[in-house]
Design an enzyme around this catalytic site. Structure first.
Site, mmCIF file in Angstrom:
data_model
loop_
_atom_site.group_PDB
_atom_site.id
_atom_site.type_symbol
_atom_site.label_atom_id
_atom_site.label_comp_id
_atom_site.label_asym_id
_atom_site.label_seq_id
_atom_site.Cartn_x
_atom_site.Cartn_y
_atom_site.Cartn_z
ATOM 1 N N ASN A 37 0.801 -1.204 0.172
ATOM 2 C CA ASN A 37 0.115 0.083 0.022
ATOM 3 C C ASN A 37 0.777 1.314 -0.072
ATOM 4 O OD1 ASN A 37 -2.198 1.811 0.273
ATOM 5 N ND2 ASN A 37 -2.736 1.130 2.151
ATOM 6 N N HIS A 122 -14.134 -4.039 12.221
ATOM 7 C CA HIS A 122 -13.764 -2.681 12.731
ATOM 8 C C HIS A 122 -14.935 -1.878 13.130
ATOM 9 C CE1 HIS A 122 -9.551 -2.210 10.533
ATOM 10 N NE2 HIS A 122 -9.624 -3.511 11.216
ATOM 11 N N ARG A 147 -12.794 -4.680 16.861
ATOM 12 C CA ARG A 147 -11.737 -3.782 17.134
ATOM 13 C C ARG A 147 -12.315 -2.295 17.208
ATOM 14 N NH1 ARG A 147 -7.150 -1.269 13.019
ATOM 15 N NH2 ARG A 147 -8.934 0.234 12.952
ATOM 16 N N TYR A 159 -5.936 8.133 13.081
ATOM 17 C CA TYR A 159 -6.149 6.862 12.733
ATOM 18 C C TYR A 159 -7.266 6.104 12.966
ATOM 19 C CZ TYR A 159 -5.436 1.913 11.868
ATOM 20 O OH TYR A 159 -5.494 0.623 11.516
ATOM 21 N N ASP A 209 -6.330 -0.853 18.310
ATOM 22 C CA ASP A 209 -4.831 -0.763 17.445
ATOM 23 C C ASP A 209 -4.524 0.554 18.018
ATOM 24 O OD1 ASP A 209 -2.949 -0.711 15.771
ATOM 25 O OD2 ASP A 209 -4.268 -1.269 13.978
ATOM 26 N N HIS A 211 -1.356 1.615 16.545
ATOM 27 C CA HIS A 211 -0.631 1.974 15.273
ATOM 28 C C HIS A 211 0.707 2.592 15.735
ATOM 29 C CE1 HIS A 211 -1.685 2.743 10.939
ATOM 30 N NE2 HIS A 211 -1.982 1.445 11.141
ATOM 31 N N GLU A 235 -2.885 -3.691 20.084
ATOM 32 C CA GLU A 235 -2.230 -4.281 18.798
ATOM 33 C C GLU A 235 -1.099 -3.036 18.652
ATOM 34 O OE1 GLU A 235 -4.620 -4.578 15.254
ATOM 35 O OE2 GLU A 235 -3.178 -4.081 13.956
ATOM 36 N N GLU A 261 2.273 -6.375 11.768
ATOM 37 C CA GLU A 261 1.645 -6.312 10.103
ATOM 38 C C GLU A 261 2.734 -5.948 9.152
ATOM 39 O OE1 GLU A 261 -1.752 -3.858 11.372
ATOM 40 O OE2 GLU A 261 -0.788 -2.293 10.647
ATOM 41 N N ARG A 282 0.771 -11.029 13.802
ATOM 42 C CA ARG A 282 -0.028 -10.330 12.766
ATOM 43 C C ARG A 282 0.542 -10.438 11.171
ATOM 44 N NH1 ARG A 282 -4.357 -8.204 12.224
ATOM 45 N NH2 ARG A 282 -3.691 -6.146 11.955
ATOM 46 N N ASP A 315 -6.524 -3.206 2.049
ATOM 47 C CA ASP A 315 -5.416 -2.685 1.049
ATOM 48 C C ASP A 315 -4.495 -3.923 0.556
ATOM 49 O OD1 ASP A 315 -4.867 -1.261 3.984
ATOM 50 O OD2 ASP A 315 -3.643 -2.449 3.375
ATOM 51 N N GLU A 338 -8.299 -10.856 10.910
ATOM 52 C CA GLU A 338 -8.664 -9.553 10.510
ATOM 53 C C GLU A 338 -9.545 -9.744 9.351
ATOM 54 O OE1 GLU A 338 -6.260 -6.359 10.053
ATOM 55 O OE2 GLU A 338 -7.544 -4.758 10.488
ATOM 56 N N TRP A 401 2.842 7.269 11.895
ATOM 57 C CA TRP A 401 1.341 7.115 11.614
ATOM 58 C C TRP A 401 0.897 5.585 11.933
ATOM 59 C CZ3 TRP A 401 -1.306 4.156 8.051
ATOM 60 C CH2 TRP A 401 -2.868 4.433 8.067
HETATM 61 C C1 GCO Z 1 -4.770 -2.863 10.472
HETATM 62 C C2 GCO Z 1 -3.859 -2.154 9.941
HETATM 63 C C3 GCO Z 1 -4.184 -1.063 8.766
HETATM 64 C C4 GCO Z 1 -3.030 -0.583 8.333
HETATM 65 C C5 GCO Z 1 -2.754 -0.693 6.771
HETATM 66 C C6 GCO Z 1 -1.788 -0.252 6.115
HETATM 67 O O1 GCO Z 1 -4.757 -3.239 11.783
HETATM 68 O O2 GCO Z 1 -5.689 -3.301 9.639
HETATM 69 O O3 GCO Z 1 -3.386 -1.104 11.027
HETATM 70 O O4 GCO Z 1 -5.177 -0.447 9.027
HETATM 71 O O5 GCO Z 1 -2.789 0.803 8.671
HETATM 72 O O6 GCO Z 1 -3.132 -1.907 6.188
HETATM 73 O O7 GCO Z 1 -1.778 -0.217 4.635
HETATM 74 MG MG MG Z 2 -3.061 -2.521 12.778
#
Ligand code: GCO
Ligand code: MG
Length: 401
Positions: A37, A122, A147, A159, A209, A211, A235, A261, A282, A315, A338, A401
Site C-alpha cells: 500500500n 472494525h 476492534r 487513525y 490498535d 498503530h 495491537e 503487520e 499479525r 488494502d 482480521e 502514523w
Molecule cells: C490494521 C492496520 C491497517 C493498516 C493498513 C496499512 O490493523 O488493519 O493497522 O489499518 O494501517 O493496512 O496499509
Molecule cells: Mg493494525
C-alpha cells in the site's frame, strides 16, 4: 510442467492492487497478491525488471527452491518490496500446486484443524457514544470480536476513527497529515472500553490498535489501564523497531499483545516469539513473503504458544485474504483473522469462494486458494496514485502514523 508466462496486473477497484498471474504449459494458472500500500509501483518494477525473467521455463512445482532462489539469490534480502514481490510469485505457485492436486489449498498443509475461523471487524466513532453504538451494530450483525477505535477530544480525527482519516479513506494524491498527542490519547482510550463493557457486557471480544505510536513505558501504562476490560488484544503498541521494548511492556501488563503487520520475515518476529513477549503474530501472506515463509512463521509461533492473527485490511487483495484463511484453517495455533470487507468493485474483479456467517469465516472448498482475477474488468480500474497519511505531534514533529 513449465512456467510459460508471468503477468503483473495492476488495478484499482476501490484500492490499488498488484497481482501476479503465472501461466504454465499445462494450462494451469495461479494468482498471488503483491500489494504494498502506497509503494505499489516499486513492487511492480521489482517483479517485472528483476524476477519475472528468472521464472520463465522453471518447474512451478518446485516452490521451495524458487522461494530460496528469489530470497537468497538477490543477495539483498528482506524488506517490504522484496518480500511482497516474492509473496506474489509464491502464492501463485501454491495456487497452481493445489489446482494440480485438485484440492483446496489448506489440504496441502495437512487439512483443516477447525470448522470455521473467528474473525474481527472494525467499529469506530469520533466520540465514545458513537463508537459504542457502532460496536453494538457489529454485534447485531453477528460478529463476536470487534476492534474499537475512538476520536480523541482536542484532536482532529486520527487513525481508525472516522472514514476520512482511516486507510479506507478516499485515495489521496499526496499524504494527508494528521495530528497526534500521546497524553490525550492515553487519558481517553480507557474510557472507551469502560463504556463498551458497561453497555455491551463481557460476551464480545474487544480489540484495539495503537498503530505503533507509543514508547514501551507508555504502552505498559495503556496495557495496565485496559486490564479491567479484558481485551482480546492490544495491537502495535510500539514501533516495529522496538523489539526489546516488548520485554518492558510484558513485565507490566497481562493485556494480550499483538504485533507484526509490518514485519517481512521470520527474523523480524523471532525474538518476540521465542521470548513469548507477544500473544498474537499479525504477519500476513503478502508482506511475509508468501505461503512458504508465513507457514514457517506460524509453526515457529505455535511452538511458543503464540497464536496467529493475520493482518486482513482491505488494502491487501482478496488473493492474500483467501490465502490467509487457507493457512488459518490449517494452523493448529490459529487465533483470529482480521476482516475489513471489500468494495463491491473489488469483489467483482476478484471472484472468491469464502463465506462469512455468524462472525466466522470459511475459505470455501474451491480448488486452489479460491480467488481469481477478471483481467478484462481489471482494466476498467487503472492505478491511482495514493499515499497513506503521515502523523505529526501538535508541535509539528513527525511521528509514527
Ligand atoms: C490494521 C492496520 C491497517 C493498516 C493498513 C496499512 O490493523 O488493519 O493497522 O489499518 O494501517 O493496512 O496499509
Ligand atoms: Mg493494525
Amino acid at each position: 510442467m513449465k512456467i510459460t508466462d508471468v503477468k503483473i496486473i495492476v488495478c484499482s477497484p476501490g484500492r490499488n492492487f498488484v497481482t501476479v498471474k503465472i501461466f504454465t504449459d499445462e494450462g494451469l494458472t495461479g494468482i498471488g497478491d503483491a500489494t504494498l500500500n502506497g509503494r505499489e509501483k516499486a513492487v511492480v518494477a521489482y517483479l517485472e525488471d528483476h524476477l519475472v525473467p528468472l521464472l520463465i521455463g522453471k518447474d512451478p512445482s518446485r516452490i521451495e527452491d524458487i522461494w530460496q532462489y528469489l530470497y537468497k539469490g538477490a543477495y539483498w534480502r528482506r524488506g517490504p518490496v522484496t518480500m511482497a514481490a516474492i509473496a506474489g510469485i509464491d502464492t501463485a505457485l501454491w495456487d497452481i500446486k493445489a489446482k494440480a492436486a485438485n484440492m483446496p489449498l489448506y489440504q496441502l498443509f495437512g487439512g483443516a484443524s477447525r470448522d470455521k475461523l473467528l474473525c474481527y471487524v472494525h467499529a469506530q466513532g469520533s466520540e465514545i457514544s458513537e463508537a459504542v453504538e457502532a460496536v453494538g451494530k457489529r454485534m447485531d450483525e453477528g460478529y463476536k470480536a470487534i476492534r474499537a477505535q475512538v476520536g480523541i477530544p482536542g484532536l482532529p480525527a486520527v487513525y481508525g476513527t472516522d472514514k476520512s482519516s482511516t486507510n479506507t479513506a478516499a485515495l489521496n494524491a499526496l499524504p494527508n497529515e494528521e495530528v497526534w498527542s500521546t497524553s490525550k490519547y492515553l487519558r481517553h482510550v480507557p474510557n472507551l472500553f469502560s463504556a463498551l463493557r458497561e453497555t455491551h457486557g463481557w460476551d464480545v471480544e474487544l480489540l484495539h490498535d495503537t498503530h505503533h505510536r507509543l514508547t514501551p513505558i507508555e504502552a505498559a501504562r495503556l496495557g495496565k489501564d485496559l486490564e479491567p476490560y479484558r481485551l482480546f488484544w492490544l495491537e502495535d503498541t510500539v514501533a516495529a523497531e522496538h523489539q526489546e521494548g516488548f520485554r518492558l511492556i510484558r513485565k507490566h501488563t497481562v493485556t494480550p499483545l499483538a504485533v507484526g503487520e509490518v514485519f517481512n520475515t521470520v527474523w523480524d518476529a523471532r525474538l518476540l516469539i521465542e521470548e513469548q513477549l507477544i500473544d498474537y503474530i499479525r504477519m500476513t501472506t503478502v508482506h511475509a513473503g508468501g505461503v512458504t515463509s508465513l507457514r514457517r512463521i506460524m509453526d515457529l509461533a505455535g511452538i511458543y504458544n503464540v497464536r496467529t492473527g493475520c493482518h486482513g485490511a482491505m488494502d491487501m487483495s482478496p488473493a492474500c485474504f483467501a490465502t490467509n484463511m487457507q493457512l488459518g484453517l490449517w494452523a493448529p495455533n490459529f487465533g483470529i483473522q482480521e476482516y475489513t470487507e471489500y468494495t463491491p468493485e473489488t469483489l467483482e474483479v476478484f471472484s472468491h469462494n469464502w463465506s462469512i456467517s455468524d462472525g466466522y469465516l470459511h475459505p470455501g472448498e474451491a480448488i486452489g486458494h479460491g480467488v481469481d482475477i477478471d483481467e478484462e474488468l481489471a482494466k476498467k480500474y487503472p492505478y491511482e496514485p495514493a499515499y497513506l497519511p503521515v502523523n505529526r505531534l501538535e508541535d509539528g514533529t513527525l511521528w509514527h502514523w
